[in-house]
Design an enzyme around this catalytic site. Structure first.
Site, mmCIF file in Angstrom:
data_model
loop_
_atom_site.group_PDB
_atom_site.id
_atom_site.type_symbol
_atom_site.label_atom_id
_atom_site.label_comp_id
_atom_site.label_asym_id
_atom_site.label_seq_id
_atom_site.Cartn_x
_atom_site.Cartn_y
_atom_site.Cartn_z
ATOM 1 N N SER A 198 0.858 -1.186 0.000
ATOM 2 C CA SER A 198 0.000 0.000 0.000
ATOM 3 C C SER A 198 0.887 1.227 0.000
ATOM 4 O O SER A 198 2.060 1.164 0.416
ATOM 5 C CB SER A 198 -0.884 0.006 1.255
ATOM 6 O OG SER A 198 -1.497 1.262 1.464
ATOM 7 N N TYR A 251 -1.282 -0.518 10.597
ATOM 8 C CA TYR A 251 -1.454 -0.752 9.155
ATOM 9 C C TYR A 251 -0.215 -0.306 8.387
ATOM 10 O O TYR A 251 0.290 -1.029 7.522
ATOM 11 C CB TYR A 251 -2.687 -0.003 8.662
ATOM 12 C CG TYR A 251 -3.050 -0.298 7.229
ATOM 13 C CD1 TYR A 251 -3.675 -1.499 6.885
ATOM 14 C CD2 TYR A 251 -2.776 0.620 6.217
ATOM 15 C CE1 TYR A 251 -4.006 -1.768 5.561
ATOM 16 C CE2 TYR A 251 -3.113 0.353 4.900
ATOM 17 C CZ TYR A 251 -3.721 -0.833 4.581
ATOM 18 O OH TYR A 251 -4.046 -1.116 3.273
#
Length: 278
Positions: free
Chosen positions: A152, A165
């Protein structure tokens, strides 16, 4: 796999592929696009019903599919996934897409429960570690193929209140870079996908802060989010070209370049912007 008339191989054409987290979102996008390219796809997910739905979509796209329930947190289940793939394909998989992941956020370091840290890292990072641990030796022995790790822009974006995350995706990026170095010259390509907003279900039921921050997050997804099919197509084309990094959106490229050129200024600006939005 179909030979590329320009040299090398079209790794994703008529490929025998395994996709984790294939029940929805980016994973389903990859599975359908691989099916559209004439492939046979093992659609793996922790949710059996969603995996079966993806198989139906793969078949409708022109490919063949087989659904398998797999929890990527469990190394034995990932090993069984690889064995099942070899049995169904009659040989090792050509392409492994490590996609399974969850989204979490909303609290600062020190307030984020440790259970949340473990939950995110167990799936987002250890799930990819397990996939690489099991599939990389088989692809190396075969002498061809590809591993796609879904990271990501959070891997380098350092957005506040997203620590678990961010760390999980930074780990996936570092793992991908290391694996690419280790597999250099073996015929196996490693590609790391680093998107920003993608229109998936990963943030369903997830709070990313107070109402103002949540509102801006929702707007970002609506305004800039790309559909999973487009992300999958772009990534698989990059795999065919042998590329390590896929940073598909303009805002992701901006973050990537800003962080590389002005890392300290970028980090300070990220913190100030988050406080301004709040």
């Amino acid at each position: 796999m179909r030979l590329n008339p320009f040299g090398g191989s079209r790794r994703t054409q008529q490929a025998d592929a395994v996709v984790t987290g294939a029940g929805s979102g980016i994973g389903r996008g990859f599975a359908i696009e691989l099916g559209r390219r004439g492939g046979r796809v093992i659609c793996s997910d922790i949710d059996a019903e969603r995996a079966r739905e993806t198989v139906e979509a793969v078949v409708a796209a022109g490919g063949k599919g087989f659904d398998v329930v797999c929890d990527v947190r469990d190394l034995d289940q990932v090993t069984a996934l690889a064995d099942t793939a070899e049995q169904w394909f009659g040989k090792p998989a050509d392409v492994m897409v490590n996609n399974a992941g969850i989204g979490r956020g909303g609290t600062v370091i020190g307030e984020t429960p440790l259970d949340e840290w473990h939950g995110v890292l167990d799936i987002n990072l250890w799930g990819v570690v397990h996939g690489c641990h099991v599939f990389a030796p088989r692809l190396r022995a075969a002498g061809h193929g590809a591993i796609v790790n879904v990271a990501s822009a959070a891997a380098f974006g350092v957005a506040p209140r997203m620590a678990a995350y961010n760390v999980s995706k930074a780990g996936v990026l570092a793992l991908s870079e290391t694996l690419a170095a280790e597999l250099s010259g073996t015929g196996v390509v490693v590609t790391a996908l680093c998107p920003t907003a993608v229109k998936t279900r990963i943030l369903e039921g997830v709070s990313i802060g107070d109402d103002t921050v949540q509102l801006w997050g929702d707007r970002l997804l609506r305004w800039t989010g790309r559909p999973p099919a487009a992300i999958a197509r772009t990534t698989l084309d990059a795999v065919d070209r042998g590329e390590l990094y896929v940073v598909p959106q303009l805002e992701a490229k901006f973050l990537w370049q800003s962080k590389r050129l002005l890392p300290e200024s970028y980090t300070r600006a990220a913190g100030l912007l988050e406080r301004l939005v709040r």
